[in-house]
Design a protein around this motif. Sequence first.
Motif, short mmCIF file in Angstrom:
data_model
loop_
_atom_site.label_atom_id
_atom_site.label_comp_id
_atom_site.label_asym_id
_atom_site.label_seq_id
_atom_site.Cartn_x
_atom_site.Cartn_y
_atom_site.Cartn_z
N TRP A 1 1.34 0.79 -4.33
CA TRP A 1 0.40 0.53 -4.91
C TRP A 1 0.62 2.65 -5.68
O TRP A 1 -0.53 2.61 -6.49
CB TRP A 1 -0.81 1.27 -3.79
CG TRP A 1 -2.05 0.83 -4.41
CD1 TRP A 1 -3.07 2.86 -4.50
CD2 TRP A 1 -3.04 0.85 -3.86
NE1 TRP A 1 -3.99 2.42 -4.84
CE2 TRP A 1 -4.03 1.02 -4.81
CE3 TRP A 1 -3.29 -0.70 -4.24
CZ2 TRP A 1 -5.80 0.70 -4.83
CZ3 TRP A 1 -4.73 -1.35 -3.90
CH2 TRP A 1 -6.06 -0.60 -4.84
N ILE B 1 -9.59 0.83 1.08
CA ILE B 1 -9.07 0.01 0.71
C ILE B 1 -7.53 -0.68 2.08
O ILE B 1 -7.77 -1.78 1.32
CB ILE B 1 -7.92 0.67 -0.38
CG1 ILE B 1 -8.67 0.64 -2.17
CG2 ILE B 1 -6.69 -0.31 -0.83
CD1 ILE B 1 -9.84 0.03 -2.65
N LEU C 1 0.56 -1.16 -0.18
CA LEU C 1 -0.28 -0.16 0.17
C LEU C 1 0.72 1.44 -0.24
O LEU C 1 0.67 2.30 -0.84
CB LEU C 1 -0.97 -0.57 1.27
CG LEU C 1 -1.63 -1.30 1.22
CD1 LEU C 1 -3.12 -0.95 2.97
CD2 LEU C 1 -3.31 -1.45 0.26
N HIS D 1 -9.71 -5.21 -6.82
CA HIS D 1 -8.96 -3.39 -6.88
C HIS D 1 -7.72 -3.58 -7.57
O HIS D 1 -7.31 -2.57 -8.05
CB HIS D 1 -8.73 -3.86 -4.93
CG HIS D 1 -9.96 -3.36 -4.56
ND1 HIS D 1 -10.86 -2.80 -4.30
CD2 HIS D 1 -10.04 -4.21 -3.50
CE1 HIS D 1 -11.68 -2.96 -3.78
NE2 HIS D 1 -11.34 -3.52 -3.46
N PRO E 1 -3.50 4.60 -1.69
CA PRO E 1 -5.21 4.40 -1.17
C PRO E 1 -5.38 4.92 -0.72
O PRO E 1 -5.34 5.77 0.48
CB PRO E 1 -4.48 3.08 -1.09
CG PRO E 1 -3.10 3.16 -0.07
CD PRO E 1 -2.43 3.87 -1.22
N SER E 2 -7.07 4.86 -0.59
CA SER E 2 -8.13 5.06 0.03
C SER E 2 -7.85 4.33 1.54
O SER E 2 -7.74 3.42 1.35
CB SER E 2 -9.23 5.45 -0.42
OG SER E 2 -9.32 3.67 -0.59
N LYS F 1 -9.75 -2.96 3.82
CA LYS F 1 -10.32 -3.42 3.09
C LYS F 1 -9.15 -4.93 3.17
O LYS F 1 -8.91 -6.27 3.30
CB LYS F 1 -10.71 -3.72 2.09
CG LYS F 1 -11.87 -3.10 1.80
CD LYS F 1 -12.53 -2.76 0.34
CE LYS F 1 -13.61 -1.70 0.99
NZ LYS F 1 -14.94 -1.48 -1.01
N PHE G 1 -9.76 -10.37 -2.55
CA PHE G 1 -9.00 -8.53 -2.75
C PHE G 1 -8.57 -8.10 -4.12
O PHE G 1 -9.24 -7.08 -4.68
CB PHE G 1 -8.59 -8.34 -1.24
CG PHE G 1 -8.07 -7.04 -1.34
CD1 PHE G 1 -8.78 -5.78 -1.04
CD2 PHE G 1 -6.69 -6.75 -2.43
CE1 PHE G 1 -7.80 -4.76 -1.37
CE2 PHE G 1 -6.03 -5.49 -2.23
CZ PHE G 1 -6.87 -4.35 -1.20
#
Length: 331
Positions: free
Chosen positions: A147, A159, A143, A314, A155-156, A162, A310
Amino acid sequence: MKAEAVAFLTENGFVHAARQPLPADASFRRYTRLVGGPRPALLMEAPPPQEDLGPFLRIASHLTEAGLSAPEVLAADPHQGFAIIEDFGAHTMAQLLDAGAEAAPLYLAATAALARLHAVPPPAELPAWDAARMADTAAATFLEWWWPAAFGDAPSEAIGEKFGLAIHAMLAPFAAAGFVHRDYFPANLMPLPDRAPPADMGLLDFQDAALGHPAYDLVSLVEDARRDVDPAIRAACISRYLALRPELDGQEFRGAMAAHAAQRHLRVACLWVRLARRDGKPNYLRHGPRCWALLGQALAHQATAPLAEFLDRHVPPALRGNPPGLEAEAA
């Protein structure tokens, strides 16, 4: 060499030894071969605060007591991060494989040593290498580094949540609290043919050991992020390991291998991005395609379903690799 290191060598009788620096890895630790001293040895420099020599010293003692081969510690100064340790020789298992040595005997010897390592009770005060910790370490590369490089933005928060839940759901069924080396692969193993099994495989770089599931270490060995492993050798090693540890449930262990493989391969594939971007070491990106391919194999197992779902939602398959902007750096 720093004056403090020279003073340490002088204090312990190695000041007149010839010094041969060894290649550095991705850590802050440095090793120098000492030739012509009282005995063959290495100077290990683990500079604080980036490194802590204490775990190495404690775990080396534990491995020796377990009948395994860890470098004998000849002198140590944990405060400064210096140690003089036994020199196992010039060739790691990785170097022997690169030179064309027959792979199967080396891998099977490493597997037997690993089975002994996991069979004995672990030492006290090891940190946890559980689902929570593995989720954090995977997020720290996937992340935080891969990402943004792949999508152009962080990422948000949703995200991130999750992803953490997916890793937890995948690994939670395989909770265990045994000794895990965490970096059990050929570059950290030294064949010692003059010693009886399982001490015929010297163990290195074990200072980051933790409490976790033993499947993680076997994955590290037979699904190496840095080299291809013959599928027949992989299968033979798994069979050898389970034969040496008959108390384990084979089906559960293979599921655990898939789950831990998925976490490890994703984390390490994205670690190469961090090493390239943050540390200026793009050479590691050449291992990215292998790691992503190994991840794909692991995701085919039902035990990895939470993470597979996941990623399917995504991360399109076409993006599962080194971010395009970094490909030139990997060349």
